[in-house]
Design a protein around this motif. Structure first.
Motif, PDB file in Angstrom:
ATOM      1  N   ASN A 177       0.786  -1.227   0.000  1.00  0.00           N
ATOM      2  CA  ASN A 177       0.000   0.000   0.000  1.00  0.00           C
ATOM      3  C   ASN A 177       0.819   1.279   0.000  1.00  0.00           C
ATOM      4  O   ASN A 177       0.444   2.258  -0.651  1.00  0.00           O
ATOM      5  CB  ASN A 177      -0.934   0.015   1.214  1.00  0.00           C
ATOM      6  N   ALA A 178       1.947   1.300   0.708  1.00  0.00           N
ATOM      7  CA  ALA A 178       2.719   2.536   0.826  1.00  0.00           C
ATOM      8  C   ALA A 178       3.214   3.009  -0.532  1.00  0.00           C
ATOM      9  O   ALA A 178       2.992   4.163  -0.922  1.00  0.00           O
ATOM     10  CB  ALA A 178       3.892   2.321   1.784  1.00  0.00           C
ATOM     11  N   ALA A 179       3.887   2.141  -1.267  1.00  0.00           N
ATOM     12  CA  ALA A 179       4.399   2.522  -2.583  1.00  0.00           C
ATOM     13  C   ALA A 179       3.267   2.708  -3.585  1.00  0.00           C
ATOM     14  O   ALA A 179       3.314   3.599  -4.426  1.00  0.00           O
ATOM     15  CB  ALA A 179       5.384   1.473  -3.084  1.00  0.00           C
ATOM     16  N   ALA A 180       2.228   1.869  -3.488  1.00  0.00           N
ATOM     17  CA  ALA A 180       1.097   1.981  -4.416  1.00  0.00           C
ATOM     18  C   ALA A 180       0.382   3.315  -4.232  1.00  0.00           C
ATOM     19  O   ALA A 180      -0.089   3.918  -5.199  1.00  0.00           O
ATOM     20  CB  ALA A 180       0.131   0.829  -4.210  1.00  0.00           C
ATOM     21  N   ARG A 181       0.298   3.771  -2.986  1.00  0.00           N
ATOM     22  CA  ARG A 181      -0.355   5.053  -2.718  1.00  0.00           C
ATOM     23  C   ARG A 181       0.361   6.188  -3.434  1.00  0.00           C
ATOM     24  O   ARG A 181      -0.274   7.064  -4.027  1.00  0.00           O
ATOM     25  CB  ARG A 181      -0.381   5.313  -1.203  1.00  0.00           C
ATOM     26  N   ILE A 182       1.693   6.160  -3.408  1.00  0.00           N
ATOM     27  CA  ILE A 182       2.471   7.191  -4.089  1.00  0.00           C
ATOM     28  C   ILE A 182       2.240   7.123  -5.596  1.00  0.00           C
ATOM     29  O   ILE A 182       2.062   8.148  -6.261  1.00  0.00           O
ATOM     30  CB  ILE A 182       3.974   7.030  -3.763  1.00  0.00           C
TER      31      ILE A 182
END
Length: 291
Positions: free
Chosen positions: A245-250
Motif C-alpha cells: 500500500n505505501a508505494a502503491a499510494r504514491i
C-alpha cells in the motif's frame, strides 16, 4: 505477449496484476520464479516444476494463462525484466539496516513503483478518464481507509480549479450516492486490492444506473476493475513490513496528479480563473485570523 515491442519494465507489473486470477497453487509457481535469485534465460522448465512441486505441464499452462506463448517466452521476458536497473531497486527491509539503508530502500521502493506504473499506464484509458471527469455533471468518489484519503486528496485538488467532487467512505453513503447517479455522472472507485466490497457494490450500482465508472487499483484483474468502465492501475511490490500500500499510494497519487493536470488543460482559462478565486478566498481568510 509480444516481447519484441514490449516495455520490459512492464513485465513484472503485468504479471502481478494478473495474480488475483490465479489459483493459490498457480500463484505459488509464479512466486517461486520471482523468488529465484538465479533465474535466467537458461533456467529449465524441469527446475521450476521441481521447485514449485508441480508438473512441467502445469508450469506451461500458467505461463499461457499469464499471456505468454509458453515457458520459453515467459522465461525470456522475466529474464529481461530482472536485468532492468529498476528491478534492482526493490530490496527487503531488515532489522539490521542502518538509517541510511532504510531511507534508501524506502525511497527506491517508491521509485520502483513509479517507474513500473508509468510503464503499464494505459494512455487511452487515462485520456478517457480525464474527459469524463472534465465533462461529468456529478462526480462521486468511493474509498475506504487509506484509499479514502487518496480520494480526498484529489477532490481537494479538483476543487481548487472549480471541478467539484464528493467523497464517500461509508458503505451506506456510497450506495445512496450511486442510487442517485445517472447518465452523464461519474463514479470513481479507489481500492488498492480491488476487492473492497463497499466500493465494488457502489461502482456496480452506479454503472447500472447509467453513470460512467472508473477504477483506481493495483490489480487489473480484480473485481473492482471488472466492474468499472475504465481502469487505471498502479503497481507496487509488497514486503512483509511495508506491504504494497505505501508505494502503491504514491503511484496512485501521481496518476491522479496527472489526471488533475489533464482535466485543467481541457479548459485552462477556466481552471486558472477558478484557481485564482479559490486561492484568493483562502488567503483572505488567513489574513482575517492574523492579530
Amino acid at each position: 505477449m509480444n516481447t519484441e515491442s514490449f516495455d520490459m519494465k512492464a513485465v513484472g507489473p503485468r504479471i502481478r496484476m494478473m495474480m488475483p486470477l490465479l489459483t493459490p497453487l498457480e500463484a505459488k509457481v509464479v512466486d517461486t520464479v520471482f523468488g529465484l535469485r538465479d533465474f535466467n534465460d537458461e533456467t529449465s522448465l524441469k527446475k521450476i516444476a521441481a521447485e514449485a512441486g508441480v508438473s512441467e505441464a502445469m508450469v506451461v499452462k500458467i505461463t499461457k494463462k499469464l499471456g505468454f506463448a509458453g515457458y520459453r517466452d515467459f522465461r525470456a521476458a522475466v529474464s529481461l525484466y530482472n536485468s532492468q536497473p529498476t528491478a534492482e531497486m526493490h530490496r527487503e527491509l531488515s532489522v539490521d539496516d542502518t538509517s541510511q539503508e532504510i531511507v534508501q530502500k524506502v525511497f527506491r521502493t517508491s521509485i520502483h513503483a513509479l517507474e513500473e506504473t508509468l510503464a503499464i499506464l494505459d494512455m487511452a484509458a487515462f485520456d478517457r478518464a480525464a474527459d469524463l471527469i472534465h465533462t461529468g455533471s456529478q462526480r462521486d468518489f468511493y474509498g475506504v481507509g487509506g484509499s479514502a484519503q487518496i480520494a480526498r486528496d484529489v477532490s481537494h485538488k479538483f476543487l481548487r480549479i472549480g471541478v467539484r467532487a464528493n467523497v464517500f467512505d461509508d458503505s451506506h453513503m456510497m450506495l445512496m450516492s450511486a442510487s442517485l447517479l445517472k447518465e452523464g455522472d461519474i463514479a470513481v472507485g479507489f481500492s488498492h486490492s480491488g476487492n473492497t466490497t463497499a466500493v465494488i457494490e457502489g461502482i456496480q450500482l452506479a454503472r447500472r444506473n447509467g453513470a460512467s465508472t472508473i477504477a483506481i487499483t493495483n490489480y487489473g484483474g480484480s473485481a473492482l476493475a471488472q466492474a468499472a468502465d475504465i481502469v487505471l492501475c498502479s503497481t507496487a511490490q509488497g514486503s512483509p513490513l511495508m506491504g504494497e500500500n505505501a508505494a502503491a499510494r504514491i503511484a496512485q497519487l501521481n496518476i491522479l496528479d496527472a489526471i488533475f493536470v489533464a482535466v485543467a488543460q481541457r479548459d485552462y482559462r477556466a481552471a486558472e480563473r477558478n484557481l485564482k478565486q479559490t486561492m484568493s478566498a483562502v488567503s483572505s481568510k488567513r489574513k482575517d485570523r492574523l492579530p
